[in-house]
Design a protein around this motif. Structure first.
Motif, short mmCIF file in Angstrom:
data_model
loop_
_atom_site.label_atom_id
_atom_site.label_comp_id
_atom_site.label_asym_id
_atom_site.label_seq_id
_atom_site.Cartn_x
_atom_site.Cartn_y
_atom_site.Cartn_z
N HIS A 49 16.02 -19.35 12.89
CA HIS A 49 16.17 -20.80 12.84
C HIS A 49 14.96 -21.45 12.17
O HIS A 49 15.11 -22.40 11.41
N ALA A 50 13.77 -20.94 12.44
CA ALA A 50 12.57 -21.50 11.81
C ALA A 50 12.63 -21.29 10.29
O ALA A 50 12.30 -22.20 9.52
N ARG A 51 13.05 -20.09 9.88
CA ARG A 51 13.17 -19.82 8.45
C ARG A 51 14.21 -20.73 7.80
O ARG A 51 13.98 -21.27 6.71
N LEU A 52 15.35 -20.89 8.46
CA LEU A 52 16.40 -21.76 7.91
C LEU A 52 15.95 -23.21 7.85
O LEU A 52 16.25 -23.91 6.88
N ASP A 53 15.22 -23.66 8.85
CA ASP A 53 14.70 -25.03 8.84
C ASP A 53 13.72 -25.22 7.68
O ASP A 53 13.74 -26.25 7.01
N ALA A 54 12.88 -24.22 7.44
CA ALA A 54 11.92 -24.30 6.33
C ALA A 54 12.67 -24.33 4.99
O ALA A 54 12.29 -25.08 4.08
N GLN A 55 13.72 -23.54 4.88
CA GLN A 55 14.51 -23.55 3.64
C GLN A 55 15.20 -24.89 3.44
O GLN A 55 15.26 -25.41 2.32
N ASP A 56 15.73 -25.44 4.53
CA ASP A 56 16.36 -26.76 4.44
C ASP A 56 15.36 -27.82 3.98
O ASP A 56 15.67 -28.68 3.15
N GLU A 57 14.17 -27.76 4.52
CA GLU A 57 13.13 -28.72 4.14
C GLU A 57 12.76 -28.56 2.67
O GLU A 57 12.62 -29.55 1.94
N ALA A 58 12.63 -27.31 2.22
CA ALA A 58 12.31 -27.06 0.82
C ALA A 58 13.42 -27.55 -0.09
O ALA A 58 13.16 -28.15 -1.15
N LEU A 59 14.66 -27.34 0.29
CA LEU A 59 15.78 -27.82 -0.52
C LEU A 59 15.84 -29.33 -0.55
O LEU A 59 16.13 -29.93 -1.59
N THR A 60 15.56 -29.96 0.57
CA THR A 60 15.55 -31.42 0.61
C THR A 60 14.47 -31.97 -0.32
O THR A 60 14.71 -32.93 -1.07
N ASP A 61 13.29 -31.36 -0.30
CA ASP A 61 12.21 -31.78 -1.20
C ASP A 61 12.62 -31.57 -2.66
O ASP A 61 12.37 -32.43 -3.51
N ALA A 62 13.23 -30.42 -2.94
CA ALA A 62 13.65 -30.13 -4.31
C ALA A 62 14.71 -31.12 -4.77
O ALA A 62 14.67 -31.60 -5.91
N HIS A 63 15.65 -31.45 -3.91
CA HIS A 63 16.68 -32.41 -4.27
C HIS A 63 16.07 -33.79 -4.52
O HIS A 63 16.50 -34.50 -5.44
N ALA A 64 15.09 -34.16 -3.72
CA ALA A 64 14.43 -35.46 -3.92
C ALA A 64 13.72 -35.48 -5.26
O ALA A 64 13.78 -36.49 -5.98
N LYS A 65 13.06 -34.39 -5.64
CA LYS A 65 12.37 -34.33 -6.94
C LYS A 65 13.36 -34.39 -8.09
O LYS A 65 13.13 -35.07 -9.10
N VAL A 66 14.47 -33.67 -7.94
CA VAL A 66 15.50 -33.70 -8.99
C VAL A 66 16.07 -35.10 -9.12
O VAL A 66 16.26 -35.61 -10.24
N ALA A 67 16.32 -35.77 -8.01
CA ALA A 67 16.84 -37.13 -8.05
C ALA A 67 15.83 -38.08 -8.70
O ALA A 67 16.21 -38.96 -9.48
N GLU A 68 14.55 -37.88 -8.40
CA GLU A 68 13.51 -38.71 -9.01
C GLU A 68 13.45 -38.49 -10.52
O GLU A 68 13.39 -39.46 -11.29
N ILE A 69 13.50 -37.24 -10.94
CA ILE A 69 13.47 -36.94 -12.38
C ILE A 69 14.72 -37.50 -13.05
O ILE A 69 14.64 -38.08 -14.14
N HIS A 70 15.85 -37.35 -12.41
CA HIS A 70 17.10 -37.88 -12.96
C HIS A 70 17.01 -39.40 -13.10
O HIS A 70 17.45 -39.96 -14.11
N GLN A 71 16.44 -40.06 -12.11
CA GLN A 71 16.27 -41.52 -12.16
C GLN A 71 15.37 -41.90 -13.30
O GLN A 71 15.65 -42.87 -14.02
#
Length: 75
Positions: A49-71
């Motif tokens: 669960h800790a590993r999956l939570d860390a992956q979720d957090e990393a994906l959320t950060d990556a999605h935010a960066k992609v959205a920022e670049i797209h904007q």
């Protein structure tokens, strides 16, 4: 197994004491094994669960960066 059933079913007076003694001897070991296995499984589940939570957090950060670049690219 058939011999066990025969001895327990029809010869209890001959084997009853040994069966009871083995039960008394084996029960603490089974309980200990169960508790240790349960603890190990819970620890493993917490690690997963800790590993999956860390992956979720990393994906959320990556999605935010992609959205920022797209904007930035669409502005």
């Amino acid at each position: 197994m058939a011999l066990d059933a025969y001895l327990i079913g029809w010869r209890w007076s001959d084997v009853g004491g040994n069966v009871e003694a083995q039960f008394i001897i084996a029960t603490p070991g089974f309980i200990t094994l169960h508790l240790l296995s349960k603890r190990r499984a819970e620890r493993h589940q917490a690690e997963v669960h800790a590993r999956l939570d860390a992956q979720d957090e990393a994906l959320t950060d990556a999605h935010a960066k992609v959205a920022e670049i797209h904007q930035q690219l669409t502005d």
